[in-house]
Scaffold this motif. Structure first.
Motif, PDB file in Angstrom:
ATOM      1  N   MET A  83       0.848  -1.179   0.000  1.00 40.70           N
ATOM      2  CA  MET A  83       0.000   0.000   0.000  1.00 40.70           C
ATOM      3  C   MET A  83       0.895   1.244   0.000  1.00 40.70           C
ATOM      4  O   MET A  83       1.825   1.354   0.789  1.00 40.70           O
ATOM      5  CB  MET A  83      -0.905  -0.031   1.244  1.00 40.70           C
ATOM      6  CG  MET A  83      -2.005   0.990   1.238  1.00 40.70           C
ATOM      7  SD  MET A  83      -3.031   0.916   2.735  1.00 40.70           S
ATOM      8  CE  MET A  83      -4.486   0.160   2.080  1.00 40.70           C
ATOM      9  N   ALA A  84       0.607   2.180  -0.884  1.00 37.45           N
ATOM     10  CA  ALA A  84       1.389   3.410  -0.991  1.00 37.45           C
ATOM     11  C   ALA A  84       1.192   4.276   0.249  1.00 37.45           C
ATOM     12  O   ALA A  84       0.155   4.205   0.916  1.00 37.45           O
ATOM     13  CB  ALA A  84       0.980   4.177  -2.241  1.00 37.45           C
ATOM     14  N   ALA A  85       2.195   5.111   0.550  1.00 34.01           N
ATOM     15  CA  ALA A  85       2.141   5.981   1.725  1.00 34.01           C
ATOM     16  C   ALA A  85       0.893   6.871   1.691  1.00 34.01           C
ATOM     17  O   ALA A  85       0.256   7.102   2.727  1.00 34.01           O
ATOM     18  CB  ALA A  85       3.400   6.828   1.814  1.00 34.01           C
ATOM     19  N   LYS A  86       0.528   7.350   0.506  1.00 32.55           N
ATOM     20  CA  LYS A  86      -0.664   8.189   0.353  1.00 32.55           C
ATOM     21  C   LYS A  86      -1.925   7.419   0.748  1.00 32.55           C
ATOM     22  O   LYS A  86      -2.819   7.957   1.410  1.00 32.55           O
ATOM     23  CB  LYS A  86      -0.760   8.647  -1.103  1.00 32.55           C
ATOM     24  CG  LYS A  86      -1.985   9.413  -1.445  1.00 32.55           C
ATOM     25  CD  LYS A  86      -2.026   9.688  -2.941  1.00 32.55           C
ATOM     26  CE  LYS A  86      -3.469   9.779  -3.355  1.00 32.55           C
ATOM     27  NZ  LYS A  86      -3.744   9.664  -4.727  1.00 32.55           N
ATOM     28  N   ASP A  87      -1.990   6.150   0.359  1.00 33.02           N
ATOM     29  CA  ASP A  87      -3.146   5.318   0.695  1.00 33.02           C
ATOM     30  C   ASP A  87      -3.219   5.027   2.187  1.00 33.02           C
ATOM     31  O   ASP A  87      -4.303   5.000   2.766  1.00 33.02           O
ATOM     32  CB  ASP A  87      -3.114   4.015  -0.102  1.00 33.02           C
ATOM     33  CG  ASP A  87      -3.243   4.248  -1.598  1.00 33.02           C
ATOM     34  OD1 ASP A  87      -3.873   5.246  -2.003  1.00 33.02           O
ATOM     35  OD2 ASP A  87      -2.698   3.435  -2.360  1.00 33.02           O
ATOM     36  N   LEU A 117      -2.019   6.985   4.556  1.00 34.31           N
ATOM     37  CA  LEU A 117      -2.439   8.245   5.174  1.00 34.31           C
ATOM     38  C   LEU A 117      -3.944   8.441   5.015  1.00 34.31           C
ATOM     39  O   LEU A 117      -4.642   8.798   5.970  1.00 34.31           O
ATOM     40  CB  LEU A 117      -1.679   9.420   4.557  1.00 34.31           C
ATOM     41  CG  LEU A 117      -2.031  10.808   5.097  1.00 34.31           C
ATOM     42  CD1 LEU A 117      -1.651  10.918   6.568  1.00 34.31           C
ATOM     43  CD2 LEU A 117      -1.343  11.881   4.270  1.00 34.31           C
ATOM     44  N   GLY A 118      -4.470   8.172   3.814  1.00 36.65           N
ATOM     45  CA  GLY A 118      -5.902   8.317   3.571  1.00 36.65           C
ATOM     46  C   GLY A 118      -6.732   7.386   4.432  1.00 36.65           C
ATOM     47  O   GLY A 118      -7.763   7.783   4.992  1.00 36.65           O
ATOM     48  N   GLU A 165     -17.361  13.342   3.015  1.00 34.55           N
ATOM     49  CA  GLU A 165     -16.131  13.329   2.239  1.00 34.55           C
ATOM     50  C   GLU A 165     -14.992  13.601   3.216  1.00 34.55           C
ATOM     51  O   GLU A 165     -15.013  14.593   3.958  1.00 34.55           O
ATOM     52  CB  GLU A 165     -16.171  14.413   1.155  1.00 34.55           C
ATOM     53  CG  GLU A 165     -14.919  14.543   0.350  1.00 34.55           C
ATOM     54  CD  GLU A 165     -14.654  13.369  -0.586  1.00 34.55           C
ATOM     55  OE1 GLU A 165     -13.568  13.339  -1.168  1.00 34.55           O
ATOM     56  OE2 GLU A 165     -15.521  12.473  -0.736  1.00 34.55           O
ATOM     57  N   VAL A 166     -14.005  12.718   3.239  1.00 35.86           N
ATOM     58  CA  VAL A 166     -12.863  12.866   4.140  1.00 35.86           C
ATOM     59  C   VAL A 166     -11.650  13.275   3.315  1.00 35.86           C
ATOM     60  O   VAL A 166     -11.312  12.627   2.318  1.00 35.86           O
ATOM     61  CB  VAL A 166     -12.565  11.549   4.894  1.00 35.86           C
ATOM     62  CG1 VAL A 166     -11.370  11.734   5.828  1.00 35.86           C
ATOM     63  CG2 VAL A 166     -13.791  11.092   5.672  1.00 35.86           C
ATOM     64  N   LYS A 167     -11.006  14.343   3.735  1.00 36.72           N
ATOM     65  CA  LYS A 167      -9.786  14.808   3.084  1.00 36.72           C
ATOM     66  C   LYS A 167      -8.678  14.811   4.129  1.00 36.72           C
ATOM     67  O   LYS A 167      -8.794  15.464   5.167  1.00 36.72           O
ATOM     68  CB  LYS A 167      -9.969  16.220   2.515  1.00 36.72           C
ATOM     69  CG  LYS A 167     -10.902  16.268   1.338  1.00 36.72           C
ATOM     70  CD  LYS A 167     -10.319  15.477   0.192  1.00 36.72           C
ATOM     71  CE  LYS A 167     -11.143  15.555  -1.052  1.00 36.72           C
ATOM     72  NZ  LYS A 167     -10.619  14.702  -2.103  1.00 36.72           N
ATOM     73  N   VAL A 170      -8.768  16.096   7.950  1.00 44.45           N
ATOM     74  CA  VAL A 170      -7.887  15.474   8.932  1.00 44.45           C
ATOM     75  C   VAL A 170      -6.459  15.851   8.563  1.00 44.45           C
ATOM     76  O   VAL A 170      -6.018  15.616   7.435  1.00 44.45           O
ATOM     77  CB  VAL A 170      -8.039  13.941   8.948  1.00 44.45           C
ATOM     78  CG1 VAL A 170      -7.144  13.327  10.019  1.00 44.45           C
ATOM     79  CG2 VAL A 170      -9.497  13.543   9.164  1.00 44.45           C
ATOM     80  N   ILE A 171      -5.747  16.437   9.513  1.00 44.22           N
ATOM     81  CA  ILE A 171      -4.331  16.751   9.312  1.00 44.22           C
ATOM     82  C   ILE A 171      -3.552  15.884  10.283  1.00 44.22           C
ATOM     83  O   ILE A 171      -3.723  15.986  11.500  1.00 44.22           O
ATOM     84  CB  ILE A 171      -4.041  18.245   9.539  1.00 44.22           C
ATOM     85  CG1 ILE A 171      -4.884  19.071   8.556  1.00 44.22           C
ATOM     86  CG2 ILE A 171      -2.557  18.529   9.366  1.00 44.22           C
ATOM     87  CD1 ILE A 171      -4.896  20.545   8.831  1.00 44.22           C
ATOM     88  N   VAL A 172      -2.734  14.996   9.704  1.00 45.67           N
ATOM     89  CA  VAL A 172      -1.976  14.019  10.489  1.00 45.67           C
ATOM     90  C   VAL A 172      -0.488  14.342  10.327  1.00 45.67           C
ATOM     91  O   VAL A 172       0.151  13.879   9.377  1.00 45.67           O
ATOM     92  CB  VAL A 172      -2.257  12.575  10.026  1.00 45.67           C
ATOM     93  CG1 VAL A 172      -1.515  11.583  10.897  1.00 45.67           C
ATOM     94  CG2 VAL A 172      -3.746  12.271  10.026  1.00 45.67           C
TER      95      VAL A 172
END
Length: 118
Positions: free
Chosen positions: A1-5, A7-8, A52-54, A101-103
Motif C-alpha cells: 500500500m502506498a504511503a498516500k493510501d 495516510l488516507g 467526504e474525508v480529506k 484530517v491533518i496528520v
C-alpha cells in the motif's frame, strides 16, 4: 500500500471515530458504484450524512477543505443519490458533510467537521 493510501485510510479511521464520538452512527464506509466512491455514510438522527474525508500530513499545500470544489460537491450529490437508490427507504433527509484530517508526522492529528457543504 502506498504511503498516500495509508495516510488516507488513517484519516478515514480518525474521521469515523470523530463522527461516532459526535453521536453519529456509521452506516457504510468506502461504498462504491460505477460513479465513484463515498468515504463514509452515517446517520445523524433522521438524516443520512454523506461524508467526504480529506486527509493531509500538513497544510503546506493548502487546507484539506480547499480541495472540495463545486465539481466535487456535484459528484458527491450524484453519489448520494446513487446510494439512496441502492438503499431504498433509508433516507428521510440527507446532507453532505466534509471532514478534514491533518496528520502530522509528529504530534496529534487535527480534525475539523464541516456540516452541509452543499
Amino acid at each position: 500500500m502506498a504511503a498516500k493510501d495509508v495516510l488516507g485510510a488513517r484519516g478515514e479511521d480518525l474521521a469515523a471515530d470523530h463522527l461516532i464520538s459526535a453521536g453519529l452512527e456509521i452506516v457504510d464506509r468506502n461504498w462504491r458504484c460505477s460513479q465513484g466512491e463515498l468515504d463514509i455514510v452515517a446517520r445523524d438522527r433522521e438524516e443520512i450524512v454523506f461524508v467526504e474525508v480529506k486527509t493531509r500530513s500538513s497544510v503546506l499545500f493548502g487546507h484539506p477543505f480547499e480541495s472540495i470544489t463545486a465539481t466535487k460537491v456535484a459528484r458527491l450529490r450524484r453519489l448520494a443519490a446513487a446510494w439512496c437508490d441502492a438503499h431504498e427507504g433509508t433516507a428521510a433527509a440527507i446532507r453532505i458533510d466534509a471532514v478534514a484530517v491533518i496528520v502530522p508526522s509528529r504530534g496529534v492529528a487535527e480534525i475539523e467537521h464541516l456540516k452541509r457543504v452543499s
